[in-house]
Design a protein around this motif. Sequence first.
Motif, short mmCIF file in Angstrom:
data_model
loop_
_atom_site.label_atom_id
_atom_site.label_comp_id
_atom_site.label_asym_id
_atom_site.label_seq_id
_atom_site.Cartn_x
_atom_site.Cartn_y
_atom_site.Cartn_z
N LEU A 192 -1.21 -7.90 -5.20
CA LEU A 192 -1.50 -6.71 -4.40
C LEU A 192 -2.47 -7.04 -3.27
O LEU A 192 -2.29 -6.61 -2.11
CB LEU A 192 -2.07 -5.61 -5.28
CG LEU A 192 -1.12 -4.99 -6.31
CD1 LEU A 192 -1.87 -4.03 -7.21
CD2 LEU A 192 0.03 -4.28 -5.62
N SER A 193 -3.50 -7.81 -3.58
CA SER A 193 -4.49 -8.18 -2.57
C SER A 193 -3.85 -8.95 -1.41
O SER A 193 -4.22 -8.76 -0.25
CB SER A 193 -5.60 -9.01 -3.21
OG SER A 193 -6.54 -9.44 -2.25
N THR B 69 -11.53 -2.74 -13.07
CA THR B 69 -11.17 -2.38 -11.70
C THR B 69 -10.14 -1.25 -11.68
O THR B 69 -10.20 -0.36 -10.83
CB THR B 69 -10.61 -3.61 -10.96
OG1 THR B 69 -11.61 -4.64 -10.94
CG2 THR B 69 -10.22 -3.26 -9.53
N LYS C 195 0.83 -1.20 0.00
CA LYS C 195 0.00 0.00 0.00
C LYS C 195 0.87 1.25 0.00
O LYS C 195 1.86 1.35 0.74
CB LYS C 195 -0.92 0.00 1.21
CG LYS C 195 -1.94 1.12 1.20
CD LYS C 195 -2.90 0.99 2.37
CE LYS C 195 -3.96 2.09 2.34
NZ LYS C 195 -4.90 1.98 3.48
N SER D 93 -4.38 1.82 -4.60
CA SER D 93 -3.57 2.23 -3.44
C SER D 93 -2.07 2.20 -3.73
O SER D 93 -1.26 2.42 -2.84
CB SER D 93 -3.87 1.33 -2.23
OG SER D 93 -3.49 0.00 -2.47
N ASP E 258 -4.26 -2.58 -3.44
CA ASP E 258 -4.99 -2.81 -4.68
C ASP E 258 -4.48 -1.80 -5.70
O ASP E 258 -3.59 -1.00 -5.41
CB ASP E 258 -6.50 -2.71 -4.49
CG ASP E 258 -6.95 -1.39 -3.89
OD1 ASP E 258 -6.32 -0.34 -4.21
OD2 ASP E 258 -7.92 -1.37 -3.11
N GLU F 19 -3.16 -8.00 -9.59
CA GLU F 19 -4.25 -7.80 -8.63
C GLU F 19 -4.18 -8.80 -7.49
O GLU F 19 -4.38 -8.45 -6.32
CB GLU F 19 -5.61 -7.95 -9.34
CG GLU F 19 -6.14 -6.69 -9.96
CD GLU F 19 -7.61 -6.85 -10.32
OE1 GLU F 19 -8.35 -5.86 -10.17
OE2 GLU F 19 -8.02 -7.95 -10.75
N LYS F 20 -3.91 -10.05 -7.81
CA LYS F 20 -3.84 -11.10 -6.80
C LYS F 20 -2.68 -10.85 -5.84
O LYS F 20 -2.82 -11.00 -4.62
CB LYS F 20 -3.69 -12.46 -7.47
CG LYS F 20 -3.67 -13.64 -6.51
CD LYS F 20 -3.59 -14.96 -7.26
CE LYS F 20 -3.57 -16.14 -6.29
NZ LYS F 20 -3.48 -17.43 -7.04
#
Length: 388
Positions: free
Chosen positions: A217-218, A360, A195, A226, A223, A214-215
């Motif tokens: 970062l999550s 997204t 983040k 951020s 995300d 995305e995966k």
Amino acid sequence: MARTPSLARALLTGVTLLGVLGSLAACDAQTSDSTGTGMGTGARSKPRPITPVAGCAKGWTDPSDRSAARRPARCEPGAPAPKPLKKKTKVVVSASTLTAEYLAPLRIGVAKGEFSKEKLDVEVKLLPTPDALPLLAKGDVDVQYAAPEAAVLNGIRQGFDIRWVAGNFTPAPGSKSGFWARLRPGETADGVSLKDRTVGTLIGKGSVITYPMEKVLSAHKADVDSVRFQQLGPAEVLASLRNGGVDAAWLLDPVWRQVDGDAGYAFLGGQPRGEPLGGLLFGPDLLTGDPDAGVAFLRAYIRTVNTYFAGNYKKDRAFLDDLGDVLKTEPDTLAAVPSLRMDWEIRAGTVDRLQKAYATAGVVEGDPLPEDQVVDRSFYAEAVGHKP
């Protein structure tokens, strides 16, 4: 085949890519009205006959299979056999880099004469993806070695006759090509938070790596909204990660080897093992103007994969030297990472997953495109003799 790029290059001067897309879409709409062949159809006028091809009994896999253990489709070495065109045809191919290993089948195919066997004269040009896209749409470039990036999908929405016609590769087991982070004091790979960090990429949020990113970062408390994306050239990514210009970056083979084993960096994840995310895009010249040449191009490309890249192609030192010559890379550097799994097929649903990631990230507009407006598997199906 390819026409002079003077018009497209002139249009590129002083305008944004979006403006170029809009201008070309309007021009192509007029062409469609006057000729009846049109832009934006993305389909050949009628189905072409597909007959079995010798040596290609295993030249197709179930598109729904995305498992890491899936074996890529393969024909026998030397198959599919050449079927030379009636006349010599020039095909212009663009790529944003000429040294990346995933381009090896194209570069080796040209060097070994596989395209010449089809009476194709292939010219490979170094062009940034944003510059090449409008040229592909106009037919000044015939093939773009790239990926269904957000800009490609936005262009198709505007009526461009562009389709993703073949995949490129999936990572080999043991590869750490993917998302790397520079660790701060006290951080570990499991505990690093991304983040408010800066991420270096070649294209930004509109890249296909947004989907696997995305995966990652999550899993690390972040995300796409951020983190800060910083667009970098191919030669700048590693240097920027090392000097602190960015906190994380997507590193390809064999670049990641330069930080592997360094406690100051951590590999956080990469491309899905069984799912190619890029490859060959055809423009209108090959899609509808001369589909015979399009099939011949893929036949030569697929034959190159089957002949030279069927398995662990780096175990052959003589071939590794050839590979180093065409990619302008030291053979020992190439040998330091696993062989890629060259894979010409396109998985079902990949376009849907990419579009969800782009939505997204806020880099596409409008409703998602159906797969058949982005993907055309018929060229490689014909090349290997498979009736879908």
